[in-house]
Scaffold this motif. Sequence first.
Motif, mmCIF file in Angstrom:
data_model
loop_
_atom_site.group_PDB
_atom_site.id
_atom_site.type_symbol
_atom_site.label_atom_id
_atom_site.label_comp_id
_atom_site.label_asym_id
_atom_site.label_seq_id
_atom_site.Cartn_x
_atom_site.Cartn_y
_atom_site.Cartn_z
ATOM 1 N N TYR A 172 47.689 30.236 51.317
ATOM 2 C CA TYR A 172 46.466 30.535 52.044
ATOM 3 C C TYR A 172 45.356 30.917 51.067
ATOM 4 O O TYR A 172 44.240 30.362 51.116
ATOM 5 C CB TYR A 172 46.729 31.678 53.033
ATOM 6 C CG TYR A 172 45.569 31.976 53.967
ATOM 7 C CD1 TYR A 172 45.632 31.633 55.305
ATOM 8 C CD2 TYR A 172 44.409 32.605 53.501
ATOM 9 C CE1 TYR A 172 44.582 31.913 56.171
ATOM 10 C CE2 TYR A 172 43.350 32.886 54.354
ATOM 11 C CZ TYR A 172 43.442 32.529 55.696
ATOM 12 O OH TYR A 172 42.392 32.799 56.547
ATOM 13 N N ARG A 178 37.417 32.729 59.262
ATOM 14 C CA ARG A 178 38.591 32.628 60.122
ATOM 15 C C ARG A 178 38.172 32.405 61.586
ATOM 16 O O ARG A 178 37.104 32.848 62.001
ATOM 17 C CB ARG A 178 39.432 33.911 60.053
ATOM 18 C CG ARG A 178 40.091 34.163 58.714
ATOM 19 C CD ARG A 178 41.091 35.317 58.832
ATOM 20 N NE ARG A 178 40.461 36.551 59.277
ATOM 21 C CZ ARG A 178 39.955 37.472 58.470
ATOM 22 N NH1 ARG A 178 40.000 37.278 57.144
ATOM 23 N NH2 ARG A 178 39.406 38.564 58.951
ATOM 24 N N TYR A 229 45.811 34.778 61.158
ATOM 25 C CA TYR A 229 45.278 34.293 59.878
ATOM 26 C C TYR A 229 45.032 35.469 58.925
ATOM 27 O O TYR A 229 45.347 35.402 57.727
ATOM 28 C CB TYR A 229 43.966 33.537 60.103
ATOM 29 C CG TYR A 229 44.101 32.071 60.432
ATOM 30 C CD1 TYR A 229 45.038 31.611 61.351
ATOM 31 C CD2 TYR A 229 43.264 31.130 59.835
ATOM 32 C CE1 TYR A 229 45.151 30.269 61.664
ATOM 33 C CE2 TYR A 229 43.358 29.783 60.132
ATOM 34 C CZ TYR A 229 44.302 29.358 61.044
ATOM 35 O OH TYR A 229 44.402 28.030 61.335
#
Length: 755
Positions: A287, A297, A306
Amino acid sequence: MPRFSIVVPVYRVQGYLRECLDSVLAQEYGDFELIAVDDCSPDGCGAILDEFASADPRVRPVHLERNVGLGRARNAGLERAVGDYVVFLDGDDTLAPGALAAMAARLDATADPDLLVFDYTRTYWDDSRRPNGVAHLLAEKGPDVFALADRPSLLGLLQVVWNKAYRRAFLDRHGFTFSAGYYEDVPWTFTALITAERIAVVDRVCIEYRQRRQGGNILSTTSRRHFDAFAQYDLVFAHLDAHPALEPWRASLFEKMVDHYLTIYTKPGRLSEQDKAEFFHEAARHYRTRRPDGYRRPGGGRGHRYALLERDFHPAMRALHETVRGTRAAQRRAKDTVRGAKRAAMAAHYRAEMLRPIESDLAVFSSYWSRGVTGNPAAIADRLAVLAPHIRRVWLIRPDCVSRVPDGTAHVLVGSRAYWSVMARAKYFVNDVNFADSVVKRAGQTHVQTHHGTPLKTMGMDQRRYPASTDMDFEELLRRCDRWDYGISSNTFSTAVWERVYPSAHTTLETGYPRNDVLARAGATEVDWARRELGLADGVTALLYMPTHREYEGSFVPRLDLARLAESLGPDTVLLVRGHYFYDSAQEFGELWSSGRIKDVSGHPRVETLYLAADGLITDYSSAMFDYAVLDRPIVIYADDWETYSAVRGTYFDLLREPPGAVARTQDDLEELLTEGVWNSPEAAALRAGFRRRFCRFDDGRAAERVVRRVFLDDTTPVPVTPLELRPVAPAPTRPAFVGTGTPHPPAVKEERAR
């Protein structure tokens, strides 16, 4: 050079491989090569491939010396492909009938795009089917040919290799190959989609994606091989890094990656508990490494997950996941409680309604498990409106079948409060099957069982001798039969069967079948109207093909090669194909379909219209033969599996010895008797005459009137039956020559058809 190269990797699928290969070789579009790659399968797959190759030169088997996995097995097939387009098909899946013809037509219409995307359906081990949940993305408006930037929603499709056809020159130009390991479809699919300059879609199911009960999907197994996903997305982003023009796709693919990692993490059965933390930490590293500059996000719960991944907060993610699982379980329990409460409330409503008086002017009708307004109940309801208009007529309809209800027809939805109200208070109940077990028959209510066919196959209690044909609870069946007051019979043969196999105290009414009144009363006007409704041109001979249901088959698969039959009969003949109502519509047949020489009439609401329009009937063991005989038109029996059917289901007489017309046991026989005129010969007419005497005695056009007078008007005066020899019959739509030959009828046949 073939139009298509179909690459089939094969490993441990011997139970499904024949069906897979047959689905390809049976395509009416034949310009293809089939490259089947035996990935050193330890079962009989290799021998099956060699067997098919010896029988069909289009099959090119490849035997690998060692197992290399799905991706590299596809590469082995791709290296040998010479077709314009490459299609990948897994060894346990199948091509839908007509798929290649649909693909080829779309490719021609769109001037050979780089990719052609098509639809699929999931087929399950219990023969159920589930359509693609996002199939609407293929139906979106837009240009016929486009780049992904013009329809980015296509990234929302299931990202698999087998729902697309790939132009081989496009693959060669970009050097696309499959990687090893799990999730090998990821880099191939994403890079191909974002790289293609010209994409087209065909909004049609071309692949039947098999869902096995167990052991069919390696992604459902618990293994560290799920860590392969990291390497696969490395390849996706390496492709982006190497092609700056594709940079606009980075954020979308980043989210695809994150969602995929979270799916693997949360999906039950993929990762062991001891591997989950390690997987999460690696996903968090990806990520942070892959996050695009300036990325924001998404909001909501998805964005929260996330954030936990970005910060590598595994304990928090684990707690969230466990909470969600607990919440979902609680929600399921709550839904069960609500459903139970609704059922209890509905039961209370039903009991309360049964305390109210019965409404003597209310009649309830249902047909074919409340699927529509058809059959014997519909004919009775229509006649009731004429002879006793004071009686209100209400139909029971399943919620998913409301669209089949004619405008202005009073109806209630099965299971609704209104449904339970009419079930509690109506005087009359008419059905061609049984009402639900939960229905209570009150004193003073009258139930009429009309049945929906003359029984060639065993029925009712006789089915106990043929356990493979049913899972029926016979004790429940008898309780349902005990609600009957009247049973409708179409002939004395049926009366003897019904009264024995449904042993209850009901009264049999030998009236004929009300649904056949329209056939017995029809004239030239009705025949012409039926032909126009089906779009049949003047002078065209229409043959109606109506096979019956077989308990040992889960879907409608014509036992005839219909395309071949249509070609043998010639352009002046149309095949009307009607699958049994248990099944979906029939398959498609490419040009023959589009030209109207084969018509799927499975969804037509009134089979009587089809009977009136058809010059002849081709069937096997369907009760349609008894109804169609009312019209005194040719009937052909195609009995290729008589021994199997009669052994599995059981029959009440030997149809091969007592047929309603000519009999064929093979397709060659059928084509010969149709093209040589045997189907409408004097010999066939003599067989039909005997059949009509036995089974059509009461079908004189007044069956519904007999039922209405006896049941609703309590009139016991017999309505006389017109003798068979005095009844006029509807004129045949055409006076067909021997189908496919152009040879005129001999004089004897002309006289028979003019009689």
